[in-house]
Each structure stands twice: as structure tokens, then as C-alpha cells.
Write a protein that holds these residues in place. Structure first.
Motif, PDB file in Angstrom:
ATOM      1  N   LEU A   1     -26.183  14.265  48.082  1.00 39.50           N
ATOM      2  CA  LEU A   1     -26.178  12.994  47.453  1.00 39.50           C
ATOM      3  C   LEU A   1     -25.186  12.912  46.126  1.00 39.50           C
ATOM      4  O   LEU A   1     -24.816  13.887  45.680  1.00 39.50           O
TER       5      LEU A   1
ATOM      6  N   TYR B   1     -29.647   5.285  48.031  1.00 39.80           N
ATOM      7  CA  TYR B   1     -30.069   5.987  49.150  1.00 39.80           C
ATOM      8  C   TYR B   1     -31.211   5.293  49.631  1.00 39.80           C
ATOM      9  O   TYR B   1     -32.133   5.011  48.838  1.00 39.80           O
TER      10      TYR B   1
ATOM     11  N   LEU C   1     -32.453  10.826  55.239  1.00 35.11           N
ATOM     12  CA  LEU C   1     -31.462   9.664  54.901  1.00 35.11           C
ATOM     13  C   LEU C   1     -31.283   8.715  55.960  1.00 35.11           C
ATOM     14  O   LEU C   1     -31.089   9.033  57.276  1.00 35.11           O
TER      15      LEU C   1
END
Length: 543
Positions: free
Chosen positions: A145, A151, A164
């Protein structure tokens, strides 16, 4: 319970518009029918409202039920991911909160977060009071990240982690692994490749491979005895080819090679001697020949070949007015205005003829013996060129001018023998010749000296060639190219390519024309036991 309606069934009469606008005034007595109309309309309207909307309690209950349904829907984090805001915590242990926080994680439950710091190795996320869970990519590897990145993750019950969503490219490819200019995505985000690589059919610049202008593209091909002093480079159907030959009295070799790849298109061997420069036009190759052993008929003349196969198309012997057999064709050239091939035919020192051939190789005219123009120098000509209705021939001592019907026009100053080692058409509608001491001289249409003793800083140059504003020649040790200045009177150095087994200035080793283009050079060879090397500024990938 709904209130009792104020029932009034008498319809009455609708008052006029003027009374509706002004209303009852003091002292007026309302008409009974007008009052009946007003009370009836009020009753009907209230009745309609009561029947359509129900009572207030029912409406209140409906609103409360709707609010509850919407609230339940909004906190269904499976159907609608929660807004976790900006994370807190550390690079490997993120935390976030939502309103409300869930009391338990359910499979496929979603969450949107903005991370406050780049992630470290194997990051986790703690949602409200619940236990922290790993954040992973769809392939199961740890997520990577980036700070301020937005996200969306969903809880996966099977592997007990946040996955994710919409994950882009990943992997360990770096810019140095991807072709220059191409974009890709890895764990670090969008990237642009820096790798210099080439696919089949693409061109490679020599300076991208070696730190010099040219690289040899053809393979080393040994042979018993080579003297490849004349060559040419021509583009046919978009492909650049190099032609060269080794002319020996009883064994001559000619070869055609693609300059960009070094691929050999054809090689041909004959039992007679090729002579003069190579001319290629409209898919045909023209070259002089001499046959001393009657393989194709004793004497000399012109041979026409298919440039892409080497197949002989026509061989024409040069006739003479006295029936003599000539034995030497020192040079030929292409007359671009008349679309003809011109050639010199010599016998002894006192015999010289000029010939015209059509493009099929048929003789269409020849001069008488023009040796009388050279007898003061006692040397037959070795070079020929044609332009603007004139024919220029030169020995190593002098340049002469004729018209297309062989009338003599004039000549230059007579020099010492072996002075002139090359002749080429220039950009000033005349010819340029090169001296053995390393100078070029620019002549106009009528042999007017336009530039004299222009130094090119090399000795024993021959094979002079001019194509557009590019000038080149060969010496015993190097191949040179120059750029001709805009006025056509000077030159600027471009490249120098070292060679071995180069040419000299004797009749047998002097080059009439060095193969040259903006891209490539063919090295003349004298005495070396190999085919001539081809040097190219670019290479073409073939596999």
C-alpha cells in the motif's frame, strides 16, 4: 381512529369569479346556495384526503418502518462497504473506525480506507474493536500500500484476511526489464521501461551495440583469391543490397548481400573477367567483361544480369569499325537523361572507343577511335560519366569532354601520370575528380574549375563516389565519407572506417567505384582471401 367527517351533501351553486375575487363585504348576506357550494367542497376535499392517506398514526408507523429499513441497509457492509476514513497505527499494523463499527466480521464484508503511510512487510488492519487481520492481494501475497492511496478491501472468511479489491498490476518487473518507452505497473505503481531491446524486423543502430559508426553485417567468407575492388549499394523494393565482384581473367566472382542483415542473396562464378564499375538500374545489373578464352566469345563488352538473382540476361560484344577485338572495359556509367549505359572499350594504347547500350544491353551506337584526343598524353581513359548532354572521360592524367554524339569539347590541364584516381558527377552540373595526394577538384559543366585542391587528408584515394551531398572513397587502409557543403565546393568530414587488405593505385587494384549509401559501405579488397566486408550503420533483427 380517523376523525368524523363534516358531512355536507347539498351541492349548492358555485359563486361567480368576481365574488371569489372580491369576497363578501360588510353588510352583505351570503346566498344560501353559495354557502352550500362552499361547505360541500370542503367536505369532499377532506373526505378525499382521509381516504387516500389514512390517519396520522399509520403514516408515522410507515415512516418509522422505512427509516429502520434504510438504516439496516446502510450498515449492511456486505452490500455497501463502510467508510473507514484515514487509517492510523503503523506501516505494518493499520487501524480504522467506522460508524458504526461491526461487532463481528462477516464473509465479503467491505471497507474503504485511505492509508496514512506506505505499508511495510505483511501489513494488517484492525477494524474498530475487532482483531487485526492481514491485508493481502488476490493472489495471496502481502499487499503493498502507498501513502494517501485509496483502497477497498473485503473480508475473506476462508483465509481470514482482508483482500484488496480491483488490484492492478503487480510483480517484480523493473523499468530495466521492460522495453524503453513502454508503460507497465508493478508493486511500486505505474512505471516506464528503460530496456533497449529489439524485435524481429526492427533496426538496431550500430552505436547502440558498439562505440563506432559502422558494424560489419556480413559473415567472414574466405575464398582462394579475392580482388573485390569495385562495388555498389542500391535499394530495390525497399531493401538495400551491396553488390561487388572480383574480376580475374579466368575466374570472376560476384556477390549480392543484404546490407542490414548480412544475408547472402546470391553468389555467381564465371570463367571470364568482369571489368569496370557496377551499374544497377530498374532491377538490372550492368558490368563490363573481357573473355580471353572464348567462354562466351573472345573479346569484351557488356553483360546484363537480374540484380536479385544474378542470372545473366544478355552478353553483348563491343564491335569496332575495323573489326578489331577489344580487350579492356575500364569503366561504364549510367546516362540518366537518355536512360542508357555508356562504356569505354580499349585495345592498345592507340585504340579507344565509346559505346552506347540500351537498357536491354543492345549496342545503339559507338564512336570512332577517339585516341587522337589522348595521344599527347599517350594514355587511354579509365573513367566515364555523363550528364546534361555531355560525356566526361578521364585518364589518370587528364579529364576530357564530349557531347552525346562524341564530338570533342575540351580537356583539363594535363597532369603527371597516376594523378587522377577517381571521377564522379557532382552537385554543380559537372564532375569532380580526386588526386592521389588527397585532394578533390570540382569542375563545372564545361570543365571550369570551381574549386581546386580541396583537401580530404588521405593519400591514394580511389573509388570516388558521390550520391546527393554524400561523398566517399577508399584508401589502402580506410573508407571515408564526407558531407558536401551547400555550395557544392567544399566537404565536411563524416566517418572513417578502418579496413585491411585495401586497394592501391595500380590498374589492377584501383577502384572505379566504392559501394556507398547513407547507411552502408562496401570495403574494396585487393589480395585478401575473402569476400569484401560490408559495414552498416544499422542492423536488422532476423530472429
Amino acid at each position: 381512529m380517523p376523525e368524523q367527517l363534516p358531512q355536507w351533501n347539498a351541492v349548492g351553486v358555485e359563486p361567480p369569479q368576481s365574488l371569489k375575487d372580491s369576497g363578501w363585504q360588510p353588510g352583505m348576506k351570503p346566498a344560501a346556495q353559495h354557502m352550500n357550494w362552499l361547505l360541500n367542497r370542503a367536505y369532499k376535499c377532506i373526505e378525499e384526503l382521509q381516504q387516500a392517506g389514512g390517519n396520522v398514526d399509520d403514516l408515522t408507523q410507515a415512516v418509522e418502518s422505512l427509516e429502520k429499513t434504510v438504516g439496516t441497509h446502510l450498515v449492511d457492509y456486505v452490500k455497501h462497504p463502510a467508510d473507514g476514513g484515514t487509517t492510523a497505527g503503523t506501516a505494518t499494523a493499520y487501524t480504522c473506525n467506522t460508524s458504526p463499527n461491526p461487532i463481528a466480521l462477516v464473509d465479503k464484508m467491505g471497507l474503504m480506507i485511505t492509508v496514512h503511510v506506505d505499508s511495510g512487510a505483511n501489513p494488517t488492519l484492525k477494524w474498530g474493536p475487532l482483531a487485526a487481520k492481514s491485508i493481502k492481494k488476490p493472489n495471496g501475497s502481502a499487499a503493498n500500500l502507498k501513502k494517501n492511496g485509496l483502497y477497498t478491501v473485503r473480508y475473506n472468511f476462508v483465509n481470514d484476511s482482508f483482500i484488496l479489491q480491483g488490484e492492478g498490476g503487480s510483480g517484480n518487473a523493473q523499468p530495466k526489464d521492460v522495453r524503453v518507452g513502454k508503460t507497465f505497473t508493478n508493486d511500486d505503481g505505474d512505471q516506464t521501461g528503460t530496456l533497449v531491446a529489439y524485435g524481429v524486423g526492427e533496426l538496431i543502430k550500430a552505436r547502440d551495440v558498439v562505440n563506432r559508426d559502422y558494424i560489419q553485417t556480413d559473415q567472414h567468407r574466405p575464398m582462394a583469391d579475392g580482388a573485390f575492388v569495385n562495388s555498389e549499394i542500391v535499394t530495390i523494393n525497399g531493401v538495400e543490397y551491396a553488390f561487388s565482384y572480383s574480376g580475374k581473367p579466368v575466374s570472376s566472382y560476384m556477390t549480392c548481400v543484404e546490407t542490414l542483415t548480412g544475408n547472402i542473396l546470391w553468389t555467381r562464378n564465371v570463367a571470364y573477367q568482369w571489368q569496370g564499375r557496377i551499374v544497377v538500374y530498374d532491377g538490372k545489373l550492368y558490368v563490363g567483361y573481357y573473355d580471353n578464352n572464348a567462354v562466351i566469345g573472345t573479346g569484351c563488352g557488356l553483360e546484363v544480369m537480374n540484380a536479385l538473382t544474378g542470372a545473366s540476361l544478355k552478353i553483348t560484344k563491343m564491335p569496332t569499325n575495323g573489326g578489331q577485338l577489344l580487350y579492356y572495359v575500364p569503366d561504364i556509367c549510367f546516362n540518366s537523361e537518355l536512360k542508357e549505359i555508356l562504356a569505354i572499350g580499349n585495345l592498345e594504347q592507340n585504340t579507344c572507343y565509346l559505346y552506347r547500350f540500351n537498357l536491354d544491353g543492345v549496342v545503339i551506337g559507338n564512336s570512332t577511335n577517339i585516341y587522337s584526343q589522348f595521344q599527347d598524353e599517350r594514355e587511354n581513359p579509365n573513367f566515364i560519366q555523363a550528364k546534361n548532354g555531355f560525356v566526361y572521360v578521364a585518364s589518370t592524367k587528364c579529364v576530357y569532354q564530349f557531347n552525346n554524339v562524341w564530338s570533342f569539347y575540351g580537356k583539363t590541364t594535363v597532369f603527371d601520370s597516376r594523378t587522377i584516381l577517381g571521377l564522379a558527377l557532382n552537385t554543380r552540373d559537372g564532375v569532380t575528380y580526386i588526386e592521389r595526394t588527397g585532394y578533390i577538384n570540382v569542375l563545372g559543366t564545361f570543365l571550369t574549375v570551381l574549386a581546386s585542391k580541396v583537401s580530404v587528408s588521405s593519400s591514394l584515394p580511389s573509388g570516388l563516389v558521390i550520391k546527393g551531398d554524400l561523398l566517399g572513397y577508399a584508401t589502402p587502409t580506410d573508407l571515408f565519407t564526407y558531407r558536401i557543403t551547400a555550395d557544392g565546393l567544399g566537404v565536411a568530414f563524416l566517418t572513417r572506417q578502418p579496413i585491411i587488405n585495401g586497394i592501391g593505385d595500380s590498374y589492377g587494384s584501383m577502384s572505379m567505384c566504392m559501394g556507398m549509401s547513407e547507411n552502408a559501405l562496401v570495403s574494396p579488397i585487393y589480395g585478401g582471401k575473402e569476400y569484401p566486408p560490408i559495414f552498416s550503420k544499422t542492423l536488422k533483427v532476423i530472429r
